[in-house]
Design an enzyme around this catalytic site. Structure first.
Site, short mmCIF file in Angstrom:
data_model
loop_
_atom_site.label_atom_id
_atom_site.label_comp_id
_atom_site.label_asym_id
_atom_site.label_seq_id
_atom_site.Cartn_x
_atom_site.Cartn_y
_atom_site.Cartn_z
N GLY A 443 3.80 -18.38 10.20
CA GLY A 443 4.55 -17.30 11.43
C GLY A 443 2.82 -16.82 11.74
O GLY A 443 1.35 -17.35 11.93
N ASP A 561 0.54 -0.67 4.86
CA ASP A 561 1.28 -0.87 6.02
C ASP A 561 2.29 -2.05 5.71
O ASP A 561 2.91 -2.85 5.83
CB ASP A 561 0.36 -2.47 6.97
CG ASP A 561 1.45 -2.88 8.16
OD1 ASP A 561 1.73 -2.39 8.60
OD2 ASP A 561 1.08 -4.06 8.26
#
Length: 766
Positions: A443, A561
């Site tokens: 990632g 988030d």
């Protein structure tokens, strides 16, 4: 002894050398074909490019010189201006900037600009994608040559609600300017520009226009003046790559050249070292006279002699040495002084060293070089020792600067345990990730990179290597690392510890292998294999995590988030909430925090966006969007469809108001037996998406309600008629909040919990 003998033989043979060879300087040939112009205005046109089809390799490399400009300008295909061309395989062109302007009350249109070519690639490393403006959503993407795949990224640029455009020069972090990378190996590159349709920056000197463009990295540096009405730009430079695709190396590359395959699509020729010129024109590259042009490293008191493809250095009379090394050429008198220091060896010693007593001068030279080599070895050993000491000192400095002493003190005092908050050594993580091998990347994003690592104890971990750290908030960072590492919840990705011996701290997390909820929902094949029962369980588990963070953790934690990308799934499709990079700890006796906005458009609480007041209800709003994703399998923001469907939460609530819920639900989850249950969850999502935070339920209430639905699903005799009646009565209620949608992150003057972490792409396991 044999080691020194070998060194002596090597040195003596090198000193003996060869007689200098005289080389005649050759004239470098023209960069263009014979009888062809090699310039258009101020721009050189090297072959294989040419100003006519006869002067170019083929029509792909034909350049048009437009003489209506003063000076004339070269163009590709009569439309794209060329700034310069290099035979190394790059050319710089001027490309149009995407630009839209708007006034209050006007409909805001979108715009798309493309660069499509069968000949050239947009260089990934030399360019970047930039968006500038106060109400700007832009994306850059690339299609494959056969239109079979699409890849890209987006940028969001906003200003705060007070119309303050004060930003830091050169900073493209989301305030007024955003930048990101471009797709790799891309021939067909598009970038589109749109408005978030929320702000009206028309007051004062604020520029009411938005811009998006691909630009050469060195050619753009953001300035706050770009947000004023005085700034305007039409074209920016962009770097393209070119190759020879319809010939082989044997036919394309001329003499004294090398040939390299590029992207599996073609070839590129280059001059060998020591040669220069145009590698595509016969007779090829010509020898460079390094002695004449100063491109040599001959030392003082040395004579440079040019050779074919290189040069040689020899010491002047009265000097000895190789003429190139750090010692260069030293005086023979200096050698005698060294001999006095070393002492005059006896013939028997020289015989042992060289086996020859008939040439005393060569023996003396040998001993001289033995002394030099011994000193060099000693110096090298001291240098290695110094580097090791310096490395240890730097690790200690980083450890201290990153709060290592604070963390170690907490462990020693017993306020935290080394078993839950482990301090990893930099070397251990370097080995675990195979020296951060790019094949281990799972990632990456704007804040850094995540690697898959294998620890010595057999555990597989995710190592987050960030790009930045706020040095003024070290103690707060350590506090949050301790709190997060002590969270013990089966649906939260475990933080194992950190490494503080590097310039930017590394965080070590549990590795989850089955990707993200976003990946499963937004892939048609995977979404069809995700039944409603599994989706309801994922929603319940996620709600229970947020309820735990808000109510049971001490101190309470606001995730800040919450989104489907940050909900990971293990092999059993159990939800694992991750990425606390934006989380905030709530101090005692406080219910809200005032901070600059950080989060993800599409999931962002509109009340938080307008007031900067972060509360637990901000997580509730974001979770409401996740619920809608679970119901619809749609993205929180999509610019591919009609404008009314652009923002998922807004579109969902409008259909709910019109009693058209089933128009938006994913067909894969709708069946005769769960219609009422889907309505219950839709109602819950609507309550979570209330504009006013006070009107939203708490995450504890949400978790209880979802848990009740799951139990009712297992035991269908349980009566849920009261809730169903409430669902029917609220189908016509308002309000409909504005939804946003695109990831962004804004630097803040306060400490943003672990803000240096990145978002994982949807396909990354953690």
């Amino acid at each position: 002894m044999s080691f020194f003998l070998l060194l002596l033989l090597l040195v003596l043979s090198a000193v003996a050398g060869f007689a200098p060879t005289a080389a005649t300087s050759k004239t470098i040939s023209s960069i263009a074909k014979p009888n062809c112009d090699d310039h258009c205005g101020n721009v050189s046109i090297p072959f294989p490019f040419g100003l006519t089809q006869e002067c170019a390799l083929n029509t792909n490399f034909s350049i048009t010189c437009n003489t209506s400009f003063h000076p004339p300008k070269p163009f590709l295909s009569r439309t794209v201006e060329v700034r310069d061309i290099s035979v190394e395989g790059q050319l710089r062109v001027m490309k149009l900037v995407a630009k839209i302007c708007y006034n209050k009350g006007e409909n805001r249109s979108s715009l798309r600009i493309s660069y499509t070519s069968s000949r050239f690639y947009v260089n990934q490393t030399a360019n970047k994608f930039v968006a500038v403006g106060c109400d700007t959503f832009a994306n850059v993407y690339a299609y494959g040559d056969d239109q079979s795949y699409k890849t890209g990224s987006n940028c969001v640029s906003i200003c705060n609600t007070t119309h303050d455009v004060t930003t830091t020069n050169g900073t493209c972090s989301g305030f007024g300017c955003c930048e990101t990378g471009i797709p790799n190996v891309a021939r067909n590159v598009y970038h589109s520009l749109d408005s978030l349709n929320y702000y009206n920056y028309t007051a004062g000197d604020i520029n009411n226009c938005s811009y998006a463009f691909v630009v050469q990295k060195e050619e753009f540096r953001f300035s706050p003046t770009m947000l004023t009405r005085d700034w305007d730009v039409e074209k920016v430079p962009m770097v393209l790559d070119w190759t020879i695709s319809n010939q082989t190396c044997l036919t394309a590359c001329q003499g004294n050249t090398t040939c390299v395959a590029v992207n599996g699509e073609g070839y590129r020729c280059a001059c060998k070292e020591g040669y220069e010129g145009n590698p595509y024109l016969p007779p090829g590259c010509q020898d460079v006279d390094e002695c004449e042009n100063g491109q040599n490293n001959c030392s003082k008191n040395a004579i440079c002699s040019n050779t074919e493809g290189g040069y040689e250095c020899s010491c002047k009379k009265g000097y000895r040495g190789d003429g190139k090394s750090a010692l260069g050429c030293t005086s023979s008198n200096h050698r005698r002084h060294i001999m006095l220091v070393l002492g005059k060896p006896t013939p028997s010693l020289l015989s042992i060293l060289l086996g020859d007593q008939r040439n005393p001068q060569s023996l003396l030279d040998g001993v001289y070089f033995v002394g030099i080599i011994t000193k060099l070895i000693s110096c090298f050993g001291l240098y290695v020792k110094y580097k090791r000491k310096k490395s240890v000192q730097m690790k200690k400095k980083f450890f201290k600067d990153n709060g290592g002493l604070i963390l170690q003190g907490r462990i020693d005092q017993g306020s935290t345990s080394s078993s839950t908050t482990r301090i990893f050594a930099a070397q251990e993580l370097k080995k675990a990730t195979n020296n951060y091998d790019h094949t281990r990347i799972i990632g990456q994003g704007g804040f850094g990179i995540v690697y898959r690592g294998n620890l010595l104890d057999g555990r597989i971990v995710a190592v987050k290597k960030a790009k930045m750290m706020d040095p003024t908030q070290v103690e707060q960072f350590i506090n949050e690392v301790i709190v997060l590492s002590q969270i013990n919840h089966r649906n939260i990705v475990k933080l194992f510890g950190c490494c503080l011996e590097t310039e930017i701290p590394l965080l070590v997390y549990e590795f989850i292998s089955n990707g993200t909820l976003s990946e499963h929902l937004h892939n048609k094949d995977k979404a069809s294999a995700l039944p409603w029962s599994t989706r309801l369980r994922i929603a319940t588990e996620t709600a229970e995590v947020l309820s735990y963070l808000h109510s049971a953790a001490s101190p309470p934690i606001i995730h800040r988030d919450v989104k489907s990308v940050n909900i990971l799934l293990d092999d059993d499709y159990t939800a694992r909430v991750s990425d606390f990079g934006a989380s905030r700890l709530v101090p005692q006796d406080q219910t809200q925090l005032t901070t600059m906005v950080q989060g993800t458009f599409g999931y962002l609480d509109p009340e938080y966006l307008q007031t900067n007041h972060l509360t637990e209800k901000s997580d509730v709003y974001s979770f409401g969007v996740v619920l809608v994703e679970l119901l619809t399998s749609r993205r929180a923001l999509s610019f591919d469809g009609p404008e009314k469907e652009r923002h998922l939460s807004q579109y969902f609530l409008s259909l709910l108001k019109e009693n058209k819920l089933f128009k938006i639900l994913d067909d894969n989850i709708v069946c005769h037996g769960n219609i009422e249950e889907l309505r219950e969850v839709a109602l819950l999502a609507k309550r979570c998406l209330n504009v006013k935070g006070d009107d939203r339920p708490t995450m504890k209430e949400v978790a209880v309600e979802l848990g009740g639905l799951r139990r009712a699903k297992k035991h269908p005799w349980i009566n849920n008629s009261d809730t169903s009646m409430e669902s029917d009565s609220l189908l016509t209620e308002q309000p409909i909040p504005f939804g946003y949608g695109a990831t962004f992150s804004i630097t803040t003057t306060e400490y943003d919990s672990l803000k240096h972490h990145m978002e994982f792409p949807a396909a990354a396991g953690r």
